[in-house]
Design a protein around this motif. Structure first.
Motif, PDB file in Angstrom:
ATOM      1  N   ALA A 176       0.832  -1.203   0.000  1.00 54.36           N
ATOM      2  CA  ALA A 176       0.000   0.000   0.000  1.00 54.36           C
ATOM      3  C   ALA A 176       0.870   1.258   0.000  1.00 54.36           C
ATOM      4  CB  ALA A 176      -0.929   0.002   1.207  1.00 54.36           C
ATOM      5  N   ALA A 177       1.948   1.252   0.776  1.00 54.48           N
ATOM      6  CA  ALA A 177       2.842   2.414   0.808  1.00 54.48           C
ATOM      7  C   ALA A 177       3.530   2.616  -0.542  1.00 54.48           C
ATOM      8  CB  ALA A 177       3.875   2.245   1.918  1.00 54.48           C
ATOM      9  N   LEU A 178       3.941   1.534  -1.183  1.00 53.99           N
ATOM     10  CA  LEU A 178       4.560   1.645  -2.497  1.00 53.99           C
ATOM     11  C   LEU A 178       3.562   2.160  -3.535  1.00 53.99           C
ATOM     12  CD1 LEU A 178       6.704  -1.606  -2.609  1.00 53.99           C
ATOM     13  CD2 LEU A 178       7.540   0.738  -2.540  1.00 53.99           C
ATOM     14  N   ALA A 179       2.341   1.657  -3.492  1.00 54.04           N
ATOM     15  CA  ALA A 179       1.312   2.115  -4.431  1.00 54.04           C
ATOM     16  C   ALA A 179       1.022   3.599  -4.223  1.00 54.04           C
ATOM     17  CB  ALA A 179       0.043   1.291  -4.265  1.00 54.04           C
ATOM     18  N   TYR A 180       0.933   4.028  -2.972  1.00 54.58           N
ATOM     19  CA  TYR A 180       0.707   5.436  -2.668  1.00 54.58           C
ATOM     20  C   TYR A 180       1.840   6.295  -3.229  1.00 54.58           C
ATOM     21  CZ  TYR A 180       0.213   9.764  -0.013  1.00 54.58           C
ATOM     22  OH  TYR A 180       0.093  11.076   0.332  1.00 54.58           O
ATOM     23  N   GLY A 181       3.064   5.856  -3.033  1.00 54.89           N
ATOM     24  CA  GLY A 181       4.211   6.595  -3.541  1.00 54.89           C
ATOM     25  C   GLY A 181       4.215   6.677  -5.061  1.00 54.89           C
ATOM     26  N   LEU A 182       3.842   5.592  -5.728  1.00 50.52           N
ATOM     27  CA  LEU A 182       3.782   5.605  -7.191  1.00 50.52           C
ATOM     28  C   LEU A 182       2.699   6.549  -7.698  1.00 50.52           C
ATOM     29  CD1 LEU A 182       4.309   1.843  -8.051  1.00 50.52           C
ATOM     30  CD2 LEU A 182       5.841   3.741  -8.585  1.00 50.52           C
ATOM     31  N   VAL A 183       1.557   6.557  -7.036  1.00 49.80           N
ATOM     32  CA  VAL A 183       0.472   7.455  -7.443  1.00 49.80           C
ATOM     33  C   VAL A 183       0.890   8.911  -7.249  1.00 49.80           C
ATOM     34  CG1 VAL A 183      -1.881   8.212  -6.873  1.00 49.80           C
ATOM     35  CG2 VAL A 183      -1.366   5.782  -7.089  1.00 49.80           C
ATOM     36  N   GLN A 184       1.493   9.210  -6.116  1.00 44.56           N
ATOM     37  CA  GLN A 184       1.929  10.582  -5.865  1.00 44.56           C
ATOM     38  C   GLN A 184       3.000  11.011  -6.863  1.00 44.56           C
ATOM     39  OE1 GLN A 184       0.560  12.780  -3.680  1.00 44.56           O
ATOM     40  NE2 GLN A 184      -0.946  11.139  -3.451  1.00 44.56           N
ATOM     41  N   THR A 185       3.899  10.121  -7.220  1.00 38.61           N
ATOM     42  CA  THR A 185       4.931  10.427  -8.201  1.00 38.61           C
ATOM     43  C   THR A 185       4.309  10.672  -9.569  1.00 38.61           C
ATOM     44  OG1 THR A 185       6.533   9.099  -6.982  1.00 38.61           O
ATOM     45  CG2 THR A 185       7.040   9.565  -9.300  1.00 38.61           C
ATOM     46  N   ALA A 186       3.341   9.848  -9.947  1.00 39.31           N
ATOM     47  CA  ALA A 186       2.673  10.034 -11.235  1.00 39.31           C
ATOM     48  C   ALA A 186       1.925  11.359 -11.283  1.00 39.31           C
ATOM     49  CB  ALA A 186       1.710   8.878 -11.486  1.00 39.31           C
ATOM     50  N   ILE A 187       1.288  11.748 -10.201  1.00 39.36           N
ATOM     51  CA  ILE A 187       0.571  13.027 -10.151  1.00 39.36           C
ATOM     52  C   ILE A 187       1.542  14.191 -10.318  1.00 39.36           C
ATOM     53  CG2 ILE A 187      -0.713  14.569  -8.616  1.00 39.36           C
ATOM     54  CD1 ILE A 187      -2.107  12.046  -7.500  1.00 39.36           C
ATOM     55  N   LYS A 188       2.660  14.145  -9.598  1.00 38.31           N
ATOM     56  CA  LYS A 188       3.634  15.233  -9.667  1.00 38.31           C
ATOM     57  C   LYS A 188       4.334  15.261 -11.019  1.00 38.31           C
ATOM     58  CE  LYS A 188       4.256  15.549  -4.730  1.00 38.31           C
ATOM     59  NZ  LYS A 188       5.123  15.431  -3.590  1.00 38.31           N
ATOM     60  N   ALA A 189       4.604  14.091 -11.597  1.00 39.37           N
ATOM     61  CA  ALA A 189       5.243  14.052 -12.913  1.00 39.37           C
ATOM     62  C   ALA A 189       4.303  14.588 -13.978  1.00 39.37           C
ATOM     63  CB  ALA A 189       5.672  12.628 -13.235  1.00 39.37           C
ATOM     64  N   SER A 190       3.038  14.265 -13.885  1.00 39.21           N
ATOM     65  CA  SER A 190       2.089  14.770 -14.887  1.00 39.21           C
ATOM     66  C   SER A 190       1.934  16.280 -14.761  1.00 39.21           C
ATOM     67  CB  SER A 190       0.749  14.077 -14.762  1.00 39.21           C
ATOM     68  OG  SER A 190       0.117  14.435 -13.533  1.00 39.21           O
ATOM     69  N   ALA A 191       2.035  16.807 -13.543  1.00 35.40           N
ATOM     70  CA  ALA A 191       1.955  18.255 -13.350  1.00 35.40           C
ATOM     71  C   ALA A 191       3.153  18.954 -13.994  1.00 35.40           C
ATOM     72  CB  ALA A 191       1.885  18.581 -11.866  1.00 35.40           C
TER      73      ALA A 191
END
Length: 63
Positions: A44-59
């Protein structure tokens, strides 16, 4: 005089020598459940980190 427990009637060494199984506590289920819970927390922590990274990268790329 020996201080070993191998001569006691219920010792694991005597049980194994007689072809039986040594008496053991059944804690395998507890450890397996704990391992599953900890693995789920890590996933769950890894998935959260990947989602947050994808959000920031898309921004970065969308402005």
């Amino acid at each position: 005089m020996s201080t070993s427990n191998e001569n006691t009637p219920n010792s694991p060494a005597r049980a194994e020598a007689a072809g039986g199984h040594s008496p053991a506590m059944d804690t395998g289920g507890l450890y397996r459940a704990l391992a599953v819970v900890l693995a789920l927390i890590v996933i769950a922590a890894l998935a959260y980190g990947l989602v947050q990274t994808a959000i920031k990268a898309s921004a970065l790329f969308t402005g």
